[in-house]
Design an enzyme around this catalytic site. Structure first.
Site, PDB file in Angstrom:
ATOM      1  N   SER A  19       0.827  -1.189   0.000  1.00 46.02           N
ATOM      2  CA  SER A  19       0.000   0.000   0.000  1.00 46.02           C
ATOM      3  C   SER A  19       0.872   1.254   0.000  1.00 46.02           C
ATOM      4  O   SER A  19       1.991   1.253   0.529  1.00 46.02           O
ATOM      5  CB  SER A  19      -0.898   0.000   1.245  1.00 46.02           C
ATOM      6  OG  SER A  19      -1.488   1.267   1.453  1.00 46.02           O
ATOM      7  N   LYS A  52       1.185  -4.039   4.451  1.00 47.49           N
ATOM      8  CA  LYS A  52       0.330  -4.855   3.584  1.00 47.49           C
ATOM      9  C   LYS A  52       1.118  -5.501   2.444  1.00 47.49           C
ATOM     10  O   LYS A  52       2.073  -4.932   1.930  1.00 47.49           O
ATOM     11  CB  LYS A  52      -0.782  -3.992   2.990  1.00 47.49           C
ATOM     12  CG  LYS A  52      -1.789  -3.478   4.000  1.00 47.49           C
ATOM     13  CD  LYS A  52      -2.994  -2.864   3.286  1.00 47.49           C
ATOM     14  CE  LYS A  52      -3.772  -3.946   2.536  1.00 47.49           C
ATOM     15  NZ  LYS A  52      -4.884  -3.365   1.765  1.00 47.49           N
TER      16      LYS A  52
END
Length: 508
Positions: free
Chosen positions: A293, A299
């Site tokens: 991200s 992430k």
């Protein structure tokens, strides 16, 4: 006065028209009359035609060689034209003069080098048969490349399936835990589907690889042409006999786009599973096939497979667009067809690339065996195995089905997974007998174990290790055969190219 032949764009260049070409805005096809105006750019496909530039040069060469062999043009003229085509090839698409399309631009370039005799290159043909020949010539290469890429993905799936033939995992229907299976068995299901996708691509190739050259505008030609000879020089398997069908038909585009869209749908299913499995921790994608991200660095997103998944929508849309363009077109040639082919080019490029990405992603993924094994028995996924065990002991299957259904209800109420005691209680509630009257405790507990349940299902095509081993052997044999076919076709096309080059060399 220049001669112009209707919608097909035939033009016979001679006399003053040819001599004045370099000093006017005319082209080899349109001459002066139709060379200007605001619609010229709208009509032009020259930029998009870069894809078939090499194909057009090859088609021109084969046609000129055939004309010389048939004494339609003399050898000296053939030599000059073929020499000019060599120059055009070396200079490339970017060096072509302005024109409506690559066919006109190449012819204009040849006339500029050779003079009026350069216009003899177009004797006994139309752009109608020329363009569809070029499309087929290039498309067959794309289909063959796509088939080879699918074979590469199949090889990746088979390697992973062999490695994980006994790695137990949960199976799903309706996204609900269903029956335990193995990673190997799961991956083989996609390899099997991709095997059919390979068949469809090769079937489409077979119908693409037919020559329309020599059909002219749509009604043949009075010249003594040898259509079989040009087909041979270009590596086509056969000639499309009816001249009108040869120039008008684009069903080969539909079939190719449909095969690619079907392949994209297979890939989309695989990609969806990978995205879900990554979410559940069943597998981890390599960093090379993931992203993070812009604001949440912790992430790891399966972005590549999300894009693979999306390609199916694009491919389906292109197929629909193509069918809509072709719907209701009258015979024989219509300019609408100029807008038909880009649908196929876009589809074949996007789906082939998606196939390559899927292969790389699966090849570098890590399957989390412990997580998969722990999940394999969730939600009483071995219920069918217990029912099968009772049915094998003589209880009607529907009665056995009711027993395990009751066991599931009892376990759910108790907040636990079914065990021997719960199943025994369910049996007594259902048939007023202990389960011991049919099977012993050890057999029931074995059936409740996901790995043992997988081993029980050893029917052909099942997930048991022996069944998977047999399926792997069969799939590997089929893949080897398909790879040999793809390689053999490619060798044949290469040989035809070499033969054409040798024939051209004899004249140059």
């Amino acid at each position: 006065m220049s001669g112009f032949g209707g919608d097909d764009g035939e033009f016979t260049l001679g006399g003053d028209d040819a001599d004045s070409l370099g000093g006017s805005d005319g082209t080899a096809v349109r001459g002066d009359r139709f060379s200007g105006g605001p619609a010229r750019g709208y009509l032009s496909s020259l930029a998009d035609d870069e894809r078939i530039f090499a194909a057009d040069v090859a088609v021109d060469r084969a046609h000129v060689v055939m004309l010389a062999e048939q004494d339609v043009i003399d050898d000296d003229t053939a030599s000059k034209i073929l020499t000019a085509l060599n120059v055009v090839e070396v200079e490339g698409h970017a060096a072509l003069p302005e024109g409506e399309d690559v066919h006109e631009a190449i012819e204009t370039a040849v006339v500029e080098q050779v003079g009026p005799d350069g216009g003899k290159m177009h004797t006994a043909r139309s752009r109608n048969d020329e363009v569809t020949t070029c499309i087929r010539y290039r498309l067959r290469e794309d289909l063959l490349a796509a088939a080879a890429t699918v074979c590469d993905l199949r090889a990746v799936l088979l390697a992973a399936a062999e490695e994980h033939a006994e790695t137990t995992m949960p199976g799903f229907t309706h996204l609900q835990h269903a029956q335990p299976t193995t990673v190997g068995h799961y991956l083989l299901s996609y390899e099997s589907a991709l095997s059919r996708d390979t068949e469809r691509l090769l079937d489409a190739f077979e119908r693409v690889n037919r020559s329309p050259l020599g059909a002219a505008a749509f009604a043949g030609t009075p010249f003594d042409v040898d259509r079989e000879r040009t087909a041979e020089l270009l590596g086509f398997d056969e000639v499309i006999t009816n001249a009108t069908d040869a120039v008008a038909a684009r069903d080969f585009l539909v079939e190719s786009a449909a095969a690619m869209a079907t392949l994209a749908t297979t890939l989309s299913g695989l990609a969806e599973d990978v995205v879900l499995f990554a979410n559940q921790g069943y597998l981890e994608l390599s960093d090379d096939y993931s992203s993070t991200s812009s604001i949440m660095p912790q992430k790891k997103n399966p972005d590549t497979f999300e894009l693979v998944r999306s390609v199916a929508g694009d491919a389906s849309g292109s197929l629909t667009g193509l069918l809509t363009t072709l719907k209701g077109l009258p015979r024989a040639y219509n300019r609408d067809l100029q807008n038909a082919t880009p649908h196929v080019w876009a589809t074949v490029d996007a789906v082939t690339e998606a196939t390559e990405v899927a292969a790389g992603g699966i090849a570098t993924a890590t399957w989390n065996a412990e997580t998969l094994a722990a999940e394999a028995g969730s939600n009483f996924s071995t219920a069918t195995g217990v029912a099968d065990l009772l049915a094998m002991a003589g209880l009607p299957f529907r009665t056995a089905h009711e027993v395990v259904a009751t066991a599931g209800e009892l376990a759910s109420a108790a907040g636990t997974e079914p065990d021997y005691a719960i199943i025994d209680e369910a049996t007594q509630q259902t048939i007023d007998e202990s389960i011991a009257a049919y099977v012993d405790r050890e057999a029931v507990e074995t059936a409740l174990d996901p790995a043992a349940s997988v081993t029980m299902r050893d029917s052909p095509g099942g997930p048991a290790p022996d069944a998977v081993a047999d399926a792997l052997n069969e799939a590997e044999s089929c893949l080897t055969s398909d790879q040999a076919v793809v390689e053999g076709i490619g060798d044949g096309l290469d040989a035809a190219h070499d033969d054409l080059t040798a024939e051209v060399t004899d004249y140059v």
